[in-house]
Enzyme design. Sequence first.
Site, PDB file in Angstrom:
ATOM      1  N   LYS A  87       0.822  -1.213   0.000  1.00  0.00           N
ATOM      2  CA  LYS A  87       0.000   0.000   0.000  1.00  0.00           C
ATOM      3  C   LYS A  87       0.859   1.267   0.000  1.00  0.00           C
ATOM      4  CE  LYS A  87      -3.853   1.937   2.709  1.00  0.00           C
ATOM      5  NZ  LYS A  87      -4.723   1.626   3.860  1.00  0.00           N
ATOM      6  N   GLU A 187     -10.534   6.446   5.182  1.00  0.00           N
ATOM      7  CA  GLU A 187     -10.579   5.578   6.360  1.00  0.00           C
ATOM      8  C   GLU A 187     -11.164   6.270   7.603  1.00  0.00           C
ATOM      9  OE1 GLU A 187      -6.548   4.141   6.378  1.00  0.00           O
ATOM     10  OE2 GLU A 187      -6.917   3.013   4.545  1.00  0.00           O
TER      11      GLU A 187
END
Length: 620
Positions: A87, A187
């Site tokens: 990521k 998020e």
Amino acid sequence: MAKIGINIATGSLQKQEMIVGIDLGTTNSLVAIIHPETGQPVVLKEHDGIALVPSIVHFGNEGQITVGDEAKKFLITEPGNTIFSVKRLMGKSYSDVKEHSSFFSYKIIDDNTESLVKIQAGARFYSPVELSSFILKELKTRAEHILKTPVTKAVITVPAYFSDAQRQATRDAGKLAGLDVLRIVNEPTAASLAYGMGLSREETKTIAVYDLGGGTFDISILRISGGIFEVLSTNGDTYLGGDDFDREIVKYWAAELGITDEELGVHKNLAQELRLIAEEAKKSLNVSDDFTGKVAGHEVKLKKQKFENLILPLIERTIQSCKNALKDADLTIGEIDEVVMVGGSTRVPLVKQSVSSFFKRNVHDSLNPDEVVALGAAVQADILAGNNKDFLLLDITPLSLGIETMGGLMDVLIPRNSKIPSKAGRQYTTQKDGQASMRIAVFQGERDLVKDNRKLAEFNLTGIPGMPAGLPKVEVSFLVNADGILVVKAKELRSGAEQSIEVKPQYGLTDAEVEKMLMDSIAHAREDIQVRALVEAQTEAKQIIDTTTQFITKNSIFLSEEEIKQTRHAMDSLSVLVNKGAKDEIQAGIERLNEISRPYAERLMDEAISKAMKGKSITK
Ligand code: ADP
Ligand code: MG
């Protein structure tokens, strides 16, 4: 488990497909859904299994790909074939990650510092998008296994600070895994949604989301108002997390046992074992005051007090980031209404206490911190599915909008599902010396090649003043206004030359056609992404051949005959590959050319620097 609905048009029963929420994490990934009976978000797990899938991909000798716990076993023993933390590499170029290159124990290719990173495992090259797609594919397969129904639609979360390129890379990874990515959600927004914040239109609140995961720390300050989340500021440290807690413990034990860093480097099994026991110790100290374990026949001990001393400096760094985030948002501690704890490492009591005492309030920690982001993604998915009727969906663009770039590729400026009104801009430049005009072709659709998308408009930006290729700066901006009209503007920034056009993207498109365009993009995802990768490699190779040719012409007197001969030979074979070769072959060709030119390029650079110091320059 999938819902059964009645199709009003046909009167028949139809199985309504579930949209899943996915937390694609640096360390762990997981999937959640809204439970059809209870209406509550739940994470998906096999019977009494765990929901977390380590975000690790391992490549076996025969090219077998494994993901998750199975792959984690090879982390230290087969570092070259075991890819973790992918990521961090999403949408990044080598120059972006260079200073942290020692962090990655696998091979990151540095053929051209400005192009996107690639990872080598065995004889193959992988992009971070492909690697992430392996993780997503594993999650999809597991979800289908548990739900006993196909899963093709998802909401995926990303950090609030992710750039457009990183968000696009995440979308691409989803597509490659066979998922229609309905939305990319921040998020911290997802975590707040999981706690039910922002679900009422009347609510206005300021929220601090503290996320301490395995390798990264983020603090985000959000404002919700009228059901819309706005990120006021973000701060953090992309190289600080719970894995550093483990590392502190390993260092401490290694010192106690008299093991040196070199020895740990050589005895990889021992290093792996120490790391795993350290993580176990860390977790057990949440609930007890001391830990005793065994490593290679030696007893290791750790007291809670000692552990807290070891990690206190790390926690203090996170608190400093919180202060910075508040300052950037122009807020005081008293103006924060809620504090949400996210990430597995916030289970450590000292972390919780430190955050709570800094913000001077109780923190939200009733949901599992390593599940809360996925749970919130499921809430968002449910809203998109139209199940949460209280929550009005804002108007969105149903298909992506973009322009054609080199090699007939689609460059998306406004991704599908963007809120309306929406605005985006990007800079482009010319390909040829003295180029006076530039064709701007506007397309709509999800495919990687514009020939497979729908052409909306085309115009020429003229009056670009004569300049060498690459110097003019042409800013192309897209604006979709509240009525859904797209205004495309192109402007050469040095001369001010400008041109614009208006189109109605949805004109003449039925819902069924939109649906078909989406489904086509999924059906062709693999081939599309391969074609895109090939075109990108070809473009990169052509550019490198051009710049190398210019370089050796300009500097021929400083190069040996042998160097020039070898370079020409490598360029000739690369030219052949550009026309006939596969992506990996072209990349290998670029790599070979770079290996030949790097030594003399560096030598000339050094000479140029030392001459410049004496007031002379080596090239004209
Ligand atoms: P990410 O968001 O980086 O993918 P997670 O939120 O899953 O990661 O957090 C992973 C980190 O949380 C790891 O460092 C792991 O050791 C740590 N962790 C998980 N459970 C606990 C626990 N019970 N106590 C302390 N740390 C934990
Ligand atoms: Mg996370």
